[in-house]
Design a protein around this motif. Structure first.
Motif, mmCIF file in Angstrom:
data_model
loop_
_atom_site.group_PDB
_atom_site.id
_atom_site.type_symbol
_atom_site.label_atom_id
_atom_site.label_comp_id
_atom_site.label_asym_id
_atom_site.label_seq_id
_atom_site.Cartn_x
_atom_site.Cartn_y
_atom_site.Cartn_z
ATOM 1 N N ASP B 158 46.695 13.289 24.692
ATOM 2 C CA ASP B 158 47.973 12.603 24.481
ATOM 3 C C ASP B 158 48.493 12.004 25.789
ATOM 4 O O ASP B 158 48.876 10.839 25.860
ATOM 5 N N LYS B 178 46.041 18.926 18.945
ATOM 6 C CA LYS B 178 47.386 19.147 19.470
ATOM 7 C C LYS B 178 48.292 19.894 18.488
ATOM 8 O O LYS B 178 49.037 20.776 18.881
ATOM 9 N N LYS B 243 53.196 3.648 21.709
ATOM 10 C CA LYS B 243 52.420 4.809 21.330
ATOM 11 C C LYS B 243 51.612 4.491 20.066
ATOM 12 O O LYS B 243 52.162 3.934 19.116
#
Lengths: 292, 292
Positions: B158, B178, B243
């Motif tokens: 990430d 994650k 993102k």
């Protein structure tokens, strides 16, 4: 004898750490590199060696437990990575090498520490030659020693004491938690693995306490008398940073006396042990005569 | 039925977390306050509830394992504290409250996270109503899921993906590690505690995978369609931060379709379970209809 024993154990630990790293199916190569950078940055491997030596002292073969012993080195290494962060001690160098965050950045350094801490418990769970009941006892020993009532608790006291004068009581409480607890857990884990009797476990726990004390006082002394190239960081930084230490709260001589007393007490704790405990006896002498 | 079940389990978890906190002989009050601040910041308690629900699904009484279940909430909480740090996502608010480091400073926030992670393993070791072999299996499940090949590995992906375009494969790999891995460990731990058969464990593992996927896609959808006051952070931040998400890599509609497919697959995985698994069936519907 002591130096050969120490060298052999250190090599075993390094080999085992290397194989764990190679076995790791690295999900992310940056993380693996960062973890490995600090794990292999030339640590003294004192905690895993003490674990094996404690098992030897009660008549077992400590080398059988080298896999489990590496877990404590992982925890020690994680604590150094986090301790060096800008948010904490903000150190650029450790053992003469750039600190983890200076190489990999603060974010990866935080995560590499987290990963080493987490992986340590997986290493305990996966350890060969150990039954489940002992593994669980050791999970308890180590998590307690490294947690809020142990190492991390001590770190927060350290952080809050920065630039402040603290008294001898607070200093002792801080060090018992910050460095003493993990030494204690290493030695107690070795004793448990080696099937120590209750009396032996108690004696080794007292040894560990005195060992931790002698270790910390020596650290404080080296900050004054040490050689920058040997210790890998600037000499005199404690005084410069107004840090309370066994030297600044007393004198160089009083610190040396306290260290010698802790060494004597550590050896006294081993009085009922045979020659199997000779390494533990000798390493405390080595400890206070070390140059780094 | 589902809401009552959920409410009851959440209250149990909160009560248990409270008692663990009170029992703690706080070595340092700043550390204790910081840990407690984030533990009690209004989390959904999804992971411990899922652990208990998985035990229920295989015919055990999940509530017997509430103590152990809190360990997963501690690990989840630590990951949020570290994730919010300036060195990582640099978030000032979470769930509408100031993040840990905004209240206690970066150093204490790092250490509070470390303490919660470490303490989680002590909580597992101390759990009542569980035999040692199961505890050790769970130490292994959780340490693996939270470690370099799981949660922390995903965090590094990430971190490295920030501001970069990543493809759907990398996005899935990142989220599986994650967030997916810890959901999976929670559900598998509950199944192990409830003496699941191999076949049941496999089915619940598949359920957990689909659950984690539906959860993450919904998170990405809420970042676009959500209400700022409900989700406790600014809406549209993913797009602003460039993102890659299930929405930005496809469309809002394709993300909604993927989420619905994961929900269907999750329920399909439970086809051989009886009414004991009804909560698990209902909560995935609730999950994708949630507003925060």
């Amino acid at each position: 004898m002591m130096r050969e024993y120490l060298q052999r154990k250190i090599e075993l630990v390094n080999k085992e750490l290397d194989s764990i790293y190679l076995e790791q199916d690295a999900l992310n190569s940056t993380l693996a590199k960062s973890m490995n950078y600090s794990l292999m940055a030339g640590g003294k491997r004192l905690r895993p060696v003490l674990l094996m030596a404690a098992a030897d002292a009660v008549g077992a073969n400590g080398e059988n437990f080298v896999h489990l012993a590496t877990s404590i080195e992982m925890i020690h290494t994680y604590s150094l990575i986090h301790d060096d962060l800008p948010a904490m001690d903000n150190d650029d160098y450790r053992r003469g090498k750039l600190t983890n965050h200076k190489v990999f950045g603060d974010g990866v350094a935080v995560l590499a520490g987290d990963a080493l801490l987490t992986m340590a418990f997986e290493v305990i769970a996966d350890s060969p030659n150990v039954d489940v009941a002992k593994k669980l006892k050791i999970v308890k020993e180590i998590s307690h020693a490294a947690g809020p009532e142990g190492m991390v608790g001590g770190q927060v006291i350290d952080l809050e004491s920065e630039g402040k004068h603290i008294d001898m009581n607070t200093l002792q409480k801080m060090h018992r938690a910050k460095t003493g607890a993990l030494f204690c857990a290493a030695i107690r884990s070795g004793a448990i693995l080696g099937d120590a009797t209750d009396k032996q476990l108690e004696a080794l726990t007292e040894y560990a306490r005195q060992f931790g004390l002698a270790f910390q006082i020596t650290d404080d002394i080296l900050d004054v008398t040490g050689d920058e190239a040997s210790i890998g960081k600037p000499v005199g930084s404690d005084e410069k940073n107004h840090k309370s230490t066994y030297v600044t709260l007393g004198s160089l001589q009083s610190a040396k006396d306290l260290a010698q007393k802790a060494v004597d007490n550590a050896k006294e704790a081993l009085k009922d042990f045979g020659t199997e405990a000779d390494f533990l006896r000798e390493i405390v002498d080595y400890l206070i005569s070390r140059k780094k």
